[in-house]
Enzyme design. Structure first.
Site, short mmCIF file in Angstrom:
data_model
loop_
_atom_site.label_atom_id
_atom_site.label_comp_id
_atom_site.label_asym_id
_atom_site.label_seq_id
_atom_site.Cartn_x
_atom_site.Cartn_y
_atom_site.Cartn_z
N ARG A 93 -0.51 -9.03 13.37
CA ARG A 93 -1.06 -8.06 12.41
C ARG A 93 -1.88 -8.78 11.33
O ARG A 93 -2.93 -8.29 10.91
CB ARG A 93 0.07 -7.23 11.79
CG ARG A 93 0.62 -6.20 12.78
CD ARG A 93 2.00 -5.70 12.40
NE ARG A 93 2.06 -5.03 11.13
CZ ARG A 93 3.20 -4.74 10.49
NH1 ARG A 93 4.36 -5.07 11.03
NH2 ARG A 93 3.17 -4.12 9.33
N ARG A 125 12.00 -5.24 5.38
CA ARG A 125 11.78 -3.82 5.03
C ARG A 125 12.59 -2.88 5.93
O ARG A 125 12.69 -3.08 7.12
CB ARG A 125 10.29 -3.51 5.19
CG ARG A 125 9.96 -2.03 5.09
CD ARG A 125 8.51 -1.80 5.07
NE ARG A 125 7.81 -2.36 6.22
CZ ARG A 125 6.50 -2.36 6.36
NH1 ARG A 125 5.75 -1.85 5.40
NH2 ARG A 125 5.95 -2.86 7.42
N LYS A 156 0.84 -1.21 0.00
CA LYS A 156 0.00 0.00 0.00
C LYS A 156 0.87 1.25 0.00
O LYS A 156 0.67 2.16 -0.80
CB LYS A 156 -0.93 0.02 1.24
CG LYS A 156 -1.82 -1.22 1.37
CD LYS A 156 -2.72 -1.13 2.59
CE LYS A 156 -2.02 -1.16 3.92
NZ LYS A 156 -1.33 -2.43 4.26
N ARG A 171 -10.01 0.36 8.44
CA ARG A 171 -9.46 -0.94 8.81
C ARG A 171 -10.47 -1.78 9.58
O ARG A 171 -10.15 -2.91 9.96
CB ARG A 171 -8.26 -0.68 9.71
CG ARG A 171 -6.99 -1.34 9.28
CD ARG A 171 -5.94 -0.93 10.29
NE ARG A 171 -4.73 -1.61 10.13
CZ ARG A 171 -3.68 -1.15 9.44
NH1 ARG A 171 -3.75 -0.01 8.80
NH2 ARG A 171 -2.58 -1.85 9.40
N ARG A 202 14.37 0.48 11.00
CA ARG A 202 13.32 -0.53 10.81
C ARG A 202 12.19 -0.21 11.76
O ARG A 202 12.41 0.34 12.84
CB ARG A 202 13.87 -1.93 11.10
CG ARG A 202 14.82 -2.39 10.01
CD ARG A 202 15.40 -3.77 10.24
NE ARG A 202 16.51 -3.96 9.31
CZ ARG A 202 16.44 -4.67 8.17
NH1 ARG A 202 15.32 -5.28 7.83
NH2 ARG A 202 17.49 -4.78 7.38
P1 AP5 Z 1 4.82 -1.60 1.86
O1 AP5 Z 1 4.48 -0.80 0.66
O2 AP5 Z 1 5.59 -0.93 2.93
O3 AP5 Z 1 3.52 -2.33 2.42
P2 AP5 Z 1 2.26 -1.78 3.21
O4 AP5 Z 1 1.06 -2.40 2.59
O5 AP5 Z 1 2.31 -0.29 3.30
O6 AP5 Z 1 2.52 -2.50 4.60
P3 AP5 Z 1 2.47 -1.94 6.09
O7 AP5 Z 1 3.27 -2.91 6.91
O8 AP5 Z 1 2.84 -0.51 6.15
O9 AP5 Z 1 0.96 -2.13 6.39
P4 AP5 Z 1 0.27 -2.17 7.74
O10 AP5 Z 1 -1.12 -2.09 7.28
O11 AP5 Z 1 0.60 -3.33 8.60
O12 AP5 Z 1 0.92 -0.96 8.55
P5 AP5 Z 1 0.39 0.49 8.90
O13 AP5 Z 1 1.54 1.38 8.94
O14 AP5 Z 1 -0.78 0.84 8.08
O15 AP5 Z 1 5.65 -2.88 1.35
C1 AP5 Z 1 6.20 -3.80 2.26
C2 AP5 Z 1 7.56 -4.29 1.77
O16 AP5 Z 1 7.38 -5.08 0.61
C3 AP5 Z 1 8.50 -3.14 1.35
O17 AP5 Z 1 9.80 -3.48 1.73
C4 AP5 Z 1 8.37 -3.09 -0.17
O18 AP5 Z 1 9.57 -2.70 -0.77
C5 AP5 Z 1 8.04 -4.54 -0.51
N1 AP5 Z 1 7.12 -4.63 -1.64
C6 AP5 Z 1 6.04 -3.84 -1.90
N2 AP5 Z 1 5.41 -4.25 -3.02
C7 AP5 Z 1 6.09 -5.36 -3.47
C8 AP5 Z 1 5.94 -6.24 -4.58
N3 AP5 Z 1 4.93 -6.07 -5.46
N4 AP5 Z 1 6.84 -7.24 -4.72
C9 AP5 Z 1 7.85 -7.41 -3.83
N5 AP5 Z 1 8.05 -6.60 -2.77
C10 AP5 Z 1 7.18 -5.58 -2.58
O19 AP5 Z 1 -0.16 0.24 10.40
C11 AP5 Z 1 0.72 -0.03 11.47
C12 AP5 Z 1 -0.06 -0.12 12.78
O20 AP5 Z 1 -0.69 1.14 13.06
C13 AP5 Z 1 -1.21 -1.15 12.81
O21 AP5 Z 1 -0.77 -2.45 13.12
C14 AP5 Z 1 -2.12 -0.54 13.89
O22 AP5 Z 1 -1.61 -0.82 15.19
C15 AP5 Z 1 -1.98 0.96 13.63
N6 AP5 Z 1 -3.00 1.47 12.69
C16 AP5 Z 1 -2.76 2.02 11.47
N7 AP5 Z 1 -3.91 2.38 10.87
C17 AP5 Z 1 -4.90 2.04 11.72
C18 AP5 Z 1 -6.32 2.12 11.65
N8 AP5 Z 1 -6.93 2.64 10.57
N9 AP5 Z 1 -7.04 1.66 12.70
C19 AP5 Z 1 -6.44 1.14 13.80
N10 AP5 Z 1 -5.09 1.01 13.94
C20 AP5 Z 1 -4.33 1.46 12.90
MG MG Z 2 2.54 1.05 4.91
#
Ligand code: AP5
Ligand code: MG
Length: 215
Positions: free
Chosen positions: A172, A127, A13, A88, A160
């Protein structure tokens, strides 16, 4: 243009949102990034969110709903936004509908990025990002051109995420399947949901998303 990118942790994403920001002059609204900034600043919100995030659980709906509503009101969202990590839960999706109606805005596209769970663990645990400019890298898939030097800003320090370890990733993913996947039928029933194959290479995923946005 207002878009939601939906998908499990590590689906790509954030990676795709960065491309869309440049391509369409719209802003990425990542609730995860906003919460991490709140944790780093030590604000009241950050203090509430820190332990929850480190454990891989979801921050309470009312906190993220208020945060995203305030953020959408800022002037840089006038051309549109990409919601990354929000909504979410079903209550968040319902609250989003309410706030968009109130603000006179609408959703143009909801894009689901599908990726198998095993691939997600490998993506997340490899990552890292530049400590100075935040550009993302991966131990296997996205290395800087010169080892140890950021392509974008020349910085030499990298970091990280505190929640990017094997144990937290499992929680997660469980949270995603239990709490977030139920919003897929919510958007499917409204006829706005399109899926892209998130297992494809990064640039192929970008092309698939561009095709959805053009269609
Ligand atoms: P990346 O693009 O970073 O993936 P992402 O989908 O953004 O993954 P996140 O880990 O950021 O998602 P998340 O939903 O767990 O975390 P968030 O920050 O939202 O890609 C990942 C890796 O893969 C990278 O290294 C990239 O290079 C590689 N990659 C990408 N595409 C690829 C491909 N096609 N092929 C190969 N490699 C690829 O949330 C974190 C925490 O915040 C949650 O756990 C929760 O506690 C809290 N939180 C956030 N939002 C909310 C909400 N709305 N409600 C409640 N709690 C929330
Ligand atoms: Mg992200």
């Amino acid at each position: 243009m207002n878009i939601i990118l939906l998908g499990p942790p590590g689906a790509g994403k954030g990676t795709q949102a960065k491309f869309l920001e440049d391509r369409f002059d719209i802003v990425q609204l990542s609730t995860g990034d906003m919460l991490r900034a709140a944790v780093a600043s030590g604000s009241a919100l950050g203090q509430k969110a820190k332990e929850i995030m480190n454990a891989g659980r979801l921050v309470p709906d009312e906190l993220v709903i208020r945060m995203i509503s305030d953020r959408i009101d800022r002037p840089d969202c006038k051309n549109g936004f990409i919601l990354d990590g929000f909504p979410r839960t079903v209550p968040q999706a319902e609250a989003l509908d309410g706030m968009l109606a109130e603000k006179g805005l609408k959703l143009d596209h909801v894009i689901e990025m599908t990726v198998e769970d095993d691939a997600l663990v490998e993506r997340i645990t490899g990552r890292y990002s530049c400590a100075k400019c935040g550009v993302g890298y991966h131990d296997l898939f996205q290395l800087p051109k010169v080892a140890g030097v950021c392509d974008n800003c020349g910085g030499a320090a990298f970091k990280r995420r505190a929640d990017d370890n094997v144990e937290t990733v499992e929680t997660r993913l469980t949270q995603y399947h239990a709490q977030t996947a139920p919003i897929l039928p919510y958007y499917r029933s409204k006829g706005v949901l399109k899926a892209v194959d998130g297992m494809a290479a990064i640039e192929d995923v970008t092309r698939q998303i561009e095709a959805v946005l053009a269609g």
